[in-house]
Design a protein around this motif. Structure first.
Motif, mmCIF file in Angstrom:
data_model
loop_
_atom_site.group_PDB
_atom_site.id
_atom_site.type_symbol
_atom_site.label_atom_id
_atom_site.label_comp_id
_atom_site.label_asym_id
_atom_site.label_seq_id
_atom_site.Cartn_x
_atom_site.Cartn_y
_atom_site.Cartn_z
ATOM 1 N N GLY A 312 6.506 21.022 60.793
ATOM 2 C CA GLY A 312 6.444 19.798 61.572
ATOM 3 C C GLY A 312 7.728 19.022 61.674
ATOM 4 N N TYR A 313 8.833 19.564 61.210
ATOM 5 C CA TYR A 313 10.109 18.865 61.275
ATOM 6 C C TYR A 313 10.824 19.188 62.588
ATOM 7 C CZ TYR A 313 9.540 17.631 56.371
ATOM 8 O OH TYR A 313 9.080 17.107 55.190
ATOM 9 N N THR A 314 11.692 18.260 62.988
ATOM 10 C CA THR A 314 12.482 18.422 64.206
ATOM 11 C C THR A 314 13.950 18.500 63.837
ATOM 12 O OG1 THR A 314 10.881 17.152 65.501
ATOM 13 C CG2 THR A 314 13.096 17.413 66.430
ATOM 14 N N ALA A 315 14.634 19.539 64.293
ATOM 15 C CA ALA A 315 16.038 19.743 63.943
ATOM 16 C C ALA A 315 16.951 18.998 64.904
ATOM 17 C CB ALA A 315 16.374 21.233 63.958
ATOM 18 N N GLU A 316 18.076 18.540 64.377
ATOM 19 C CA GLU A 316 19.067 17.923 65.258
ATOM 20 C C GLU A 316 19.659 18.986 66.184
ATOM 21 O OE1 GLU A 316 22.968 16.820 63.748
ATOM 22 O OE2 GLU A 316 22.461 17.771 61.831
ATOM 23 N N GLN A 317 20.242 18.556 67.266
ATOM 24 C CA GLN A 317 20.812 19.479 68.236
ATOM 25 C C GLN A 317 21.939 20.292 67.580
ATOM 26 O OE1 GLN A 317 22.268 17.596 71.759
ATOM 27 N NE2 GLN A 317 22.638 19.509 72.845
ATOM 28 N N GLY A 318 21.935 21.616 67.830
ATOM 29 C CA GLY A 318 22.957 22.490 67.264
ATOM 30 C C GLY A 318 22.808 22.699 65.770
ATOM 31 N N PHE A 319 21.578 22.618 65.266
ATOM 32 C CA PHE A 319 21.339 22.722 63.827
ATOM 33 C C PHE A 319 21.926 24.005 63.250
ATOM 34 C CE2 PHE A 319 18.931 24.228 60.218
ATOM 35 C CZ PHE A 319 18.753 23.100 59.422
ATOM 36 N N ASP A 320 21.605 25.158 63.858
ATOM 37 C CA ASP A 320 22.053 26.441 63.300
ATOM 38 C C ASP A 320 23.572 26.516 63.234
ATOM 39 O OD1 ASP A 320 19.357 26.848 63.444
ATOM 40 O OD2 ASP A 320 19.488 28.831 64.372
ATOM 41 N N ALA A 321 24.232 26.129 64.325
ATOM 42 C CA ALA A 321 25.691 26.205 64.364
ATOM 43 C C ALA A 321 26.311 25.247 63.357
ATOM 44 C CB ALA A 321 26.198 25.895 65.771
ATOM 45 N N ARG A 322 25.721 24.058 63.201
ATOM 46 C CA ARG A 322 26.258 23.083 62.249
ATOM 47 C C ARG A 322 26.117 23.580 60.811
ATOM 48 N NH1 ARG A 322 26.974 17.853 64.297
ATOM 49 N NH2 ARG A 322 26.314 17.596 66.473
ATOM 50 N N LEU A 323 24.925 24.068 60.472
ATOM 51 C CA LEU A 323 24.694 24.490 59.094
ATOM 52 C C LEU A 323 25.503 25.743 58.761
ATOM 53 C CD1 LEU A 323 23.201 23.819 56.525
ATOM 54 C CD2 LEU A 323 21.301 25.250 57.302
ATOM 55 N N ALA A 324 25.570 26.707 59.710
ATOM 56 C CA ALA A 324 26.335 27.930 59.474
ATOM 57 C C ALA A 324 27.832 27.672 59.552
ATOM 58 C CB ALA A 324 25.944 29.005 60.476
ATOM 59 N N GLY A 325 28.223 26.607 60.286
ATOM 60 C CA GLY A 325 29.640 26.324 60.471
ATOM 61 C C GLY A 325 30.200 25.417 59.395
ATOM 62 N N ASP A 326 30.133 24.067 59.629
ATOM 63 C CA ASP A 326 30.704 23.153 58.632
ATOM 64 C C ASP A 326 29.796 22.937 57.439
ATOM 65 O OD1 ASP A 326 28.729 21.400 59.509
ATOM 66 O OD2 ASP A 326 30.090 20.233 60.760
ATOM 67 N N GLY A 327 28.538 23.434 57.519
ATOM 68 C CA GLY A 327 27.693 23.468 56.334
ATOM 69 C C GLY A 327 26.754 22.300 56.156
ATOM 70 N N THR A 328 26.618 21.414 57.146
ATOM 71 C CA THR A 328 25.717 20.272 57.026
ATOM 72 C C THR A 328 24.905 20.122 58.304
ATOM 73 O OG1 THR A 328 27.272 19.121 55.576
ATOM 74 C CG2 THR A 328 25.553 17.793 56.591
ATOM 75 N N ALA A 329 23.597 19.915 58.151
ATOM 76 C CA ALA A 329 22.718 19.704 59.301
ATOM 77 C C ALA A 329 21.518 18.878 58.841
ATOM 78 C CB ALA A 329 22.268 21.038 59.891
ATOM 79 N N HIS A 330 20.772 18.339 59.810
ATOM 80 C CA HIS A 330 19.680 17.414 59.497
ATOM 81 C C HIS A 330 18.420 17.778 60.266
ATOM 82 C CE1 HIS A 330 23.428 15.205 58.717
ATOM 83 N NE2 HIS A 330 22.746 14.512 57.814
ATOM 84 N N LEU A 331 17.279 17.368 59.658
ATOM 85 C CA LEU A 331 15.984 17.432 60.332
ATOM 86 C C LEU A 331 15.246 16.132 60.040
ATOM 87 C CD1 LEU A 331 16.271 20.441 58.616
ATOM 88 C CD2 LEU A 331 14.598 21.013 60.389
ATOM 89 N N THR A 332 14.292 15.822 60.870
ATOM 90 C CA THR A 332 13.445 14.665 60.634
ATOM 91 C C THR A 332 12.037 15.002 61.097
ATOM 92 O OG1 THR A 332 13.248 12.263 60.925
ATOM 93 C CG2 THR A 332 13.896 13.554 62.867
ATOM 94 N N ARG A 333 11.140 14.012 61.039
ATOM 95 C CA ARG A 333 9.773 14.190 61.532
ATOM 96 C C ARG A 333 9.511 13.137 62.598
ATOM 97 N NH1 ARG A 333 6.407 17.375 58.343
ATOM 98 N NH2 ARG A 333 4.634 16.444 59.445
ATOM 99 N N PRO A 334 8.681 13.479 63.571
ATOM 100 C CA PRO A 334 8.396 12.501 64.636
ATOM 101 C C PRO A 334 7.796 11.202 64.095
ATOM 102 C CG PRO A 334 7.671 14.690 65.279
ATOM 103 C CD PRO A 334 8.047 14.776 63.841
#
Length: 442
Positions: A312-334
């Protein structure tokens, strides 16, 4: 009850070369070991990549042989002109990862190569024999090669004239010479070819047909010996090239070209070629390692995002590239207000290059008032618990490291500009704060 946790994930090596497909994987608050699912997925990817490499290698090496024949034909044309046909250029074709198609393409190329080689050998043998015969015939005409027929009456009366028998013998010996020289591999070194032609001319200049035929038999043996030396050189080059079969990259491609050129070198620099192959292999291994690291990080990012989205979480735009790239990404819930999950991916244990540590924490804008009541805490705890089977479905065996449990649940404040999701309405935040302010004043 953890607000933050760590997953220790050691993902399988997936890349251009097969490697260990099992190992632990880590995520903050969680420790993870690879199960059959990831191993099987990695095996499948590795198998596809190896099939593609094997198919490409099979076709490209066959194409190299054809191009080598074409190059030799071009060189021969500079010496004999139109007497030598130039093989047609090859169309560019690819088999992808289809080994059956690769085998068919390679068989077609090898058949073309064999036909082109046969034509080139025959035409070179004929051209060289004609050139030698022409020199001997001119020598007979000039009298530098003695005639085995005494001068007789006028040739116009039908009697044999000077050298008539010798010329007839020369025509017969010339046909034999053409057959012998047509067996010579076109890759024979120029020095060897020159020596063979010299011996061939000596055979045709022999004082008797018997001596000439014996010398041609000796020449036939010398041609076979020259062919064996060419074959031995090719076999040694093929042995050197064998470790390159399952490698790819610019250095490997350049090395194949260098080995193909060495096939025409009468004295290849064997130590130099060996050292160059070692360097190309080291370069290819480094490139494969980089691909494996990138694949590991990309796969981990995808697996975590898919798992949390399933919950049920929603990923920020470009989640995969951010996490695989600079190593930080976010998710939230509606249904969350000013609250998100921050995931940080870092290299794990230096003794386990495949290890990736993922740190998962709750964050909120520094000026916000996130609703982190009991319901949200229970929801987050349920997500931590449910994440384990969700990751297992994607190939991870997860164990949770409850970091944050000792200090109690908490949310990390972050700068508002670093918060990637839309903020809660300001008036709503103020209304939530008013009861707490009145309570403090009273």
């Amino acid at each position: 009850m953890p607000c933050g946790f760590e997953l220790g994930l050691v993902v399988p090596k997936v890349g251009l070369v097969a490697a260990s497909v099992a190992g632990p994987v880590a995520v903050a608050g969680l420790a993870v070991g690879m199960t059959w699912a990831v191993g099987r997925a990695a095996d499948s990817l590795i198998e596809r990549q190896q099939r593609a490499l094997a198919a490409s290698f099979h076709v490209e090496r066959a194409a190299d042989r054809y191009e080598a024949v074409r190059h030799r034909a071009e060189r021969a044309r500079t010496e004999f002109g139109a007497e030598i046909d130039l093989p047609s250029e090859l169309p560019r074709r690819s088999a992808g990862a289809d080994l059956a198609r690769a085998a068919a393409l390679a068989d077609d190329l090898l058949a073309r190569t064999a036909a082109a080689e046969q034509t080139l050998h025959a035409q070179l043998g004929a051209a060289r024999a004609r050139r030698i015969v022409a020199r001997v015939r001119q020598a007979i005409a000039d009298g530098t090669v003695t005639s085995r027929t005494e001068p007789g009456p006028d040739p116009a009366l039908g009697s044999p004239g000077p050298g008539r028998q010798r010329l007839a013998e020369l025509a017969e010996l010339g046909a034999s010479l053409r057959r012998v020289l047509s067996r010579l591999d076109a890759a024979a070194p120029d020095a060897v070819v020159g020596q063979l032609e010299q011996w061939a001319e000596q055979a045709l200049r022999a004082p008797s047909p018997a001596t000439a035929r014996r010398l041609l038999d000796d020449l036939r043996y010398s041609v076979e010996k020259a062919n064996q030396e060419v074959a031995a050189r090719r076999a040694r080059l093929a042995t050197l090239a064998a470790p390159l079969r399952e490698r790819a990259g610019p250095a490997v491609t350049a090395m194949h070209a260098r080995l193909a050129a060495a096939a025409d070198d009468p004295r290849p620099d064997w130590p130099g070629l060996t050292a160059a192959i070692d360097a190309a292999l080291a370069d290819a291994r480094d490139a494969a390692d980089r691909v494996q690291v990138a694949t590991t990080r990309t796969y981990t990012a995808w697996a975590v995002r898919e798992s949390l989205q399933q919950l049920g979480y929603t990923a920020e735009q470009g989640f995969d590239a951010r996490l695989a790239g600079d190593g930080t990404a976010h998710l939230t819930r509606p249904d969350w207000q000013d609250l998100a999950v921050r995931i940080v991916q870092r290299p794990g244990d230096q003794h386990t290059p495949q290890r990736q540590d993922l740190h998962l924490d709750l964050v909120a804008p520094r000026d916000g008032e996130p609703d982190f009541g009991v319901a949200v805490r229970d929801q987050w705890q349920g997500s931590v618990t449910a994440l384990t089977p969700a990751l297992r479905e994607r190939g991870f065996d997860v164990r949770v490291d409850d970091r944050g449990a000792d200090g109690g649940p908490h949310v990390h404040p972050v700068d508002a500009q670093a918060y990637p999701f839309d903020r809660a309405d300001r008036s709503r935040r103020d209304r939530r704060r008013e009861p707490r302010l009145r309570q403090r004043r009273s």
